[in-house]
Design an enzyme around this catalytic site. Structure first.
Site, PDB file in Angstrom:
ATOM      1  N   THR A  42       0.827  -1.202   0.000  1.00 30.83           N
ATOM      2  CA  THR A  42       0.000   0.000   0.000  1.00 30.83           C
ATOM      3  C   THR A  42       0.865   1.258   0.000  1.00 30.83           C
ATOM      4  O   THR A  42       0.562   2.221  -0.712  1.00 30.83           O
ATOM      5  CB  THR A  42      -0.949  -0.003   1.217  1.00 30.83           C
ATOM      6  OG1 THR A  42      -1.752  -1.177   1.165  1.00 30.83           O
ATOM      7  CG2 THR A  42      -1.838   1.223   1.227  1.00 30.83           C
ATOM      8  N   PHE A  44       3.743   1.708  -1.323  1.00 29.20           N
ATOM      9  CA  PHE A  44       4.256   1.930  -2.676  1.00 29.20           C
ATOM     10  C   PHE A  44       3.140   2.339  -3.635  1.00 29.20           C
ATOM     11  O   PHE A  44       3.376   3.098  -4.572  1.00 29.20           O
ATOM     12  CB  PHE A  44       4.996   0.695  -3.194  1.00 29.20           C
ATOM     13  CG  PHE A  44       6.304   0.441  -2.486  1.00 29.20           C
ATOM     14  CD1 PHE A  44       7.280   1.422  -2.395  1.00 29.20           C
ATOM     15  CD2 PHE A  44       6.566  -0.789  -1.904  1.00 29.20           C
ATOM     16  CE1 PHE A  44       8.494   1.191  -1.751  1.00 29.20           C
ATOM     17  CE2 PHE A  44       7.765  -1.035  -1.253  1.00 29.20           C
ATOM     18  CZ  PHE A  44       8.729  -0.045  -1.173  1.00 29.20           C
ATOM     19  N   GLU A  50       1.166   9.262  -6.300  1.00 26.80           N
ATOM     20  CA  GLU A  50       1.792  10.584  -6.206  1.00 26.80           C
ATOM     21  C   GLU A  50       2.670  10.851  -7.426  1.00 26.80           C
ATOM     22  O   GLU A  50       2.658  11.952  -7.986  1.00 26.80           O
ATOM     23  CB  GLU A  50       2.644  10.687  -4.943  1.00 26.80           C
ATOM     24  CG  GLU A  50       1.846  10.813  -3.673  1.00 26.80           C
ATOM     25  CD  GLU A  50       2.702  11.300  -2.525  1.00 26.80           C
ATOM     26  OE1 GLU A  50       2.832  12.536  -2.380  1.00 26.80           O
ATOM     27  OE2 GLU A  50       3.235  10.447  -1.789  1.00 26.80           O
ATOM     28  N   HIS A  76      -7.042   0.585  -1.059  1.00 28.06           N
ATOM     29  CA  HIS A  76      -6.199  -0.428  -1.699  1.00 28.06           C
ATOM     30  C   HIS A  76      -7.004  -1.719  -1.607  1.00 28.06           C
ATOM     31  O   HIS A  76      -7.014  -2.373  -0.575  1.00 28.06           O
ATOM     32  CB  HIS A  76      -4.848  -0.550  -0.995  1.00 28.06           C
ATOM     33  CG  HIS A  76      -3.873  -1.409  -1.730  1.00 28.06           C
ATOM     34  ND1 HIS A  76      -2.589  -1.608  -1.287  1.00 28.06           N
ATOM     35  CD2 HIS A  76      -3.985  -2.131  -2.876  1.00 28.06           C
ATOM     36  CE1 HIS A  76      -1.952  -2.407  -2.124  1.00 28.06           C
ATOM     37  NE2 HIS A  76      -2.787  -2.741  -3.094  1.00 28.06           N
TER      38      HIS A  76
END
Length: 144
Positions: A42, A44, A50, A76
């Protein structure tokens, strides 16, 4: 910021998941993470979302500007094993001064794995870095 940075700007980023972006690699110091399955972490996923937003706005920033993530509200919802390619689609939905809001969505070719909202603030790096240096100096005094 250029006037071209408006609501409606979109971007797509594709990323093939390597083993070192799985849960055990998120915090190698944490034994609990070490015991978890090797699926896309999660932490990553948030970083990948981003990254897509950073790439979306890059052509619309002036020299010396960048952006910082200030809010993340994403789910996620599905595990992704290494080797699959994740596609992240982002859309800037609002520009309020320097604050940008994005809808973000990630799919691994099999499942929708995450979606939500992310906010970033456009900053002048020189000013931001000066403030961080001041904080680091103040922290040295506190820790001494």
């Amino acid at each position: 910021m250029k006037s071209t940075l408006t609501a409606g700007v979109t971007h797509r980023l594709r990323f093939r998941v390597p083993e070192n972006k799985t849960v055990p690699f998120l915090y190698p110091e944490a034994p609990d993470f070490q015991a978890m399955p090797k699926v896309f972490a999660t932490g990553f996923l948030v970083g990948l979302m981003e990254w897509a937003c950073i790439e979306a706005i890059a052509p619309h920033l002036d020299a010396g500007e960048g952006s910082l993530g200030v809010h993340v509200d994403v789910s996620h919802s599905a595990a992704t094993p290494p080797g699959l390619t994740i596609t992240v689609d982002v859309e800037c939905t609002a520009v309020e001064g320097r604050k940008l809001t994005f809808q973000v969505r990630a799919h691994d070719g099999v499942d929708l794995i995450g979606e939500g909202r992310h906010q970033r603030v456009v900053v002048a790096w020189e000013r931001f870095n000066a403030k961080v240096a001041e904080k680091a100096k103040a922290a040295e005094k506190v820790m001494a």
